[in-house]
Motif scaffolding. Structure first.
Motif, PDB file in Angstrom:
ATOM      1  N   UNK A 271       0.746  -1.296   0.063  1.00 30.09           N
ATOM      2  CA  UNK A 271       0.037  -0.069  -0.146  1.00 30.09           C
ATOM      3  C   UNK A 271       1.007   1.226  -0.119  1.00 30.09           C
ATOM      4  N   UNK A 272       0.655   2.465  -0.707  1.00 31.85           N
ATOM      5  CA  UNK A 272       1.289   3.422  -0.812  1.00 31.85           C
ATOM      6  C   UNK A 272       0.875   4.441   0.433  1.00 31.85           C
ATOM      7  N   UNK A 273       1.947   4.995   0.815  1.00 33.68           N
ATOM      8  CA  UNK A 273       1.547   5.931   2.092  1.00 33.68           C
ATOM      9  C   UNK A 273       0.686   7.069   1.954  1.00 33.68           C
ATOM     10  N   UNK A 274       0.258   7.506   0.535  1.00 32.98           N
ATOM     11  CA  UNK A 274      -0.533   8.442   0.530  1.00 32.98           C
ATOM     12  C   UNK A 274      -2.168   8.104  -0.076  1.00 32.98           C
ATOM     13  N   UNK A 275      -2.529   6.682   0.239  1.00 28.91           N
ATOM     14  CA  UNK A 275      -3.778   6.306   0.182  1.00 28.91           C
ATOM     15  C   UNK A 275      -4.304   6.131   1.278  1.00 28.91           C
ATOM     16  N   UNK A 276      -5.461   5.926   1.410  1.00 28.18           N
ATOM     17  CA  UNK A 276      -6.038   5.430   2.540  1.00 28.18           C
ATOM     18  C   UNK A 276      -7.127   4.295   2.379  1.00 28.18           C
TER      19      UNK A 276
ATOM     20  N   UNK B 167     -12.387   5.837  -4.417  1.00 25.86           N
ATOM     21  CA  UNK B 167     -12.842   7.249  -4.466  1.00 25.86           C
ATOM     22  C   UNK B 167     -11.343   7.998  -4.738  1.00 25.86           C
ATOM     23  N   UNK B 168     -11.257   8.747  -5.921  1.00 23.53           N
ATOM     24  CA  UNK B 168     -10.163   9.596  -5.934  1.00 23.53           C
ATOM     25  C   UNK B 168     -10.520  10.861  -5.014  1.00 23.53           C
TER      26      UNK B 168
ATOM     27  N   UNK C  19     -11.290  16.260  -0.310  1.00 21.95           N
ATOM     28  CA  UNK C  19     -12.547  16.300  -0.842  1.00 21.95           C
ATOM     29  C   UNK C  19     -12.538  15.077  -1.716  1.00 21.95           C
ATOM     30  N   UNK C  20     -13.534  14.079  -1.311  1.00 21.83           N
ATOM     31  CA  UNK C  20     -13.855  13.152  -2.335  1.00 21.83           C
ATOM     32  C   UNK C  20     -14.419  13.442  -3.535  1.00 21.83           C
ATOM     33  N   UNK C  21     -13.651  12.750  -4.499  1.00 23.63           N
ATOM     34  CA  UNK C  21     -14.409  13.047  -5.988  1.00 23.63           C
ATOM     35  C   UNK C  21     -15.138  11.901  -6.528  1.00 23.63           C
ATOM     36  N   UNK C  22     -14.858  11.595  -7.525  1.00 26.63           N
ATOM     37  CA  UNK C  22     -15.800  10.374  -8.490  1.00 26.63           C
ATOM     38  C   UNK C  22     -14.902   9.105  -8.197  1.00 26.63           C
TER      39      UNK C  22
ATOM     40  N   UNK D 233      -5.415   9.266  -3.396  1.00 25.77           N
ATOM     41  CA  UNK D 233      -4.843  10.553  -3.394  1.00 25.77           C
ATOM     42  C   UNK D 233      -4.398  11.179  -4.723  1.00 25.77           C
ATOM     43  N   UNK D 234      -5.124  12.260  -5.343  1.00 31.78           N
ATOM     44  CA  UNK D 234      -4.523  12.497  -6.587  1.00 31.78           C
ATOM     45  C   UNK D 234      -3.340  13.580  -6.492  1.00 31.78           C
ATOM     46  N   UNK D 235      -2.323  13.536  -7.171  1.00 33.65           N
ATOM     47  CA  UNK D 235      -1.227  14.545  -7.436  1.00 33.65           C
ATOM     48  C   UNK D 235      -0.326  14.253  -8.644  1.00 33.65           C
ATOM     49  N   UNK D 236       0.358  15.217  -8.894  1.00 33.55           N
ATOM     50  CA  UNK D 236       1.200  15.081 -10.083  1.00 33.55           C
ATOM     51  C   UNK D 236       2.060  14.004 -10.256  1.00 33.55           C
ATOM     52  N   UNK D 237       2.258  13.485 -11.511  1.00 35.44           N
ATOM     53  CA  UNK D 237       3.072  12.408 -11.750  1.00 35.44           C
ATOM     54  C   UNK D 237       2.236  11.152 -11.898  1.00 35.44           C
TER      55      UNK D 237
END
Length: 302
Positions: free
Chosen positions: A89-94, A123-124, A129-132, A209-213
């Motif tokens: 699991x990546x540390x930026x996800x939940x 969910x992204x 703030x949760x998205x789609x 979690x959405x982020x660049x890259x």
């Protein structure tokens, strides 16, 4: 409390707030994992101090003196397993609090499929703030039995790798491949499907979690070329079954290559920017246009 026969390996590097959220999401599961191991890849000391209160005999920290790269960290995490299942699991996800319970119910109900790897919908989210959802479907599942099926799906979508629950035995013969760089997750799934079916459960069970890259158009060109050459080899083997798939590979590859340079064309002076873009292309170590032509000249339809 009952524990699943599962090791959750969290890959960490210098994101203490994200990591704290991530660990907490695992601690709050309705069905706890057997072990949680944080594989930190050379973070500053404050990261350990920040999450230290969360550590227990079943939540373990394994650090590194320096950063050896995410692929090294992934591979070391799956070489020390005592449970039947593992999740990296990546540390930026939940995780949703029901993630482990629901995924193990799925595995139990689908024993007849002999699933080797189970992913899920999610969910992204950005700034909490949760998205789609990643997939429009939120019920049912999608099954992959062959490499060609994975290629066909990945040309227009994805198989989320961070929440995948693998059978640990797969890593006796399969590794994340350094050669494929940022495309290594797809290569891992292509290797894994040779040992059994891969499934996406369409129930949303985690937050991505959405982020660049993360967009494949931002990946290094060499990684994209290597992956699409592999796609081509896989698809050519099943040409007698589906000739349209080779066209999908070609069109997608062209889109990715050209998308990498579309920002050069933006601006008020289109003519000037077009000339500039052509110069930028031909001043690379290799001409992208020539590379595209060379790649597609190798594709044989018959």
């Amino acid at each position: 409390m009952e524990r699943a026969d599962l090791t959750v390996c969290i890959l960490s590097y210098n994101r203490k707030e994200y990591l704290f959220e991530c660990i907490n999401s695992v601690k709050c599961q309705t069905l706890l994992p057997g072990r949680v191991i944080i594989y930190d890849n050379g973070s500053s000391k404050e990261v350990f101090e920040h999450i230290k209160p969360l550590l227990t005999p079943n939540i373990i920290w394994r650090g590194s003196e320096k950063n050896y790269g995410v692929i090294w960290n992934y591979n070391r995490s799956v070489k020390d397993l005592t449970t039947e299942y593992v999740m990296v699991f990546h540390d930026d996800d939940r995780l949703n609090e029901f993630f482990i319970e629901r995924q193990f119910e799925f595995l139990e109900n689908a024993k007849h499929l002999n699933i080797i790897a189970l992913s899920c919908n999610g969910h992204s989210f950005e700034s909490n703030k949760k998205g789609t959802t990643i997939f429009k479907n939120t019920a049912g599942y999608l099954l992959f039995n062959t490499q060609a099926e994975i290629v066909s799906h990945c040309l227009s979508s994805c198989i989320p790798i961070s929440p995948v629950i693998f059978r640990s035995a797969i890593f006796e013969s399969v590794n994340i491949d350094y050669e494929y760089g940022k495309c290594c997750d797809v290569k891992l799934l292509l290797d894994a499907v040779n040992s059994g079916p891969i499934v996406i459960n369409y129930e949303p069970l985690y937050d991505c979690r959405l982020h660049l890259g993360q967009d494949s158009t931002s990946f290094p060109l060499d990684d994209i070329i290597r992956l699409y050459k592999l796609y081509r080899e896989i698809v050519l083997e099943v040409m007698h079954k589906d000739k349209s798939l080779i066209n999908d590979v070609r069109h997608n590859f062209t889109y990715l290559v050209l998308s990498k340079y579309k920002s050069i064309l933006k601006g008020k002076n289109k003519t000037k920017n077009l000339v500039g873009s052509l110069r930028a292309l031909t001043n690379k170590n290799y001409s992208v246009i020539a590379m595209v032509k060379l790649f597609f000249n190798k594709i044989k339809y018959d």
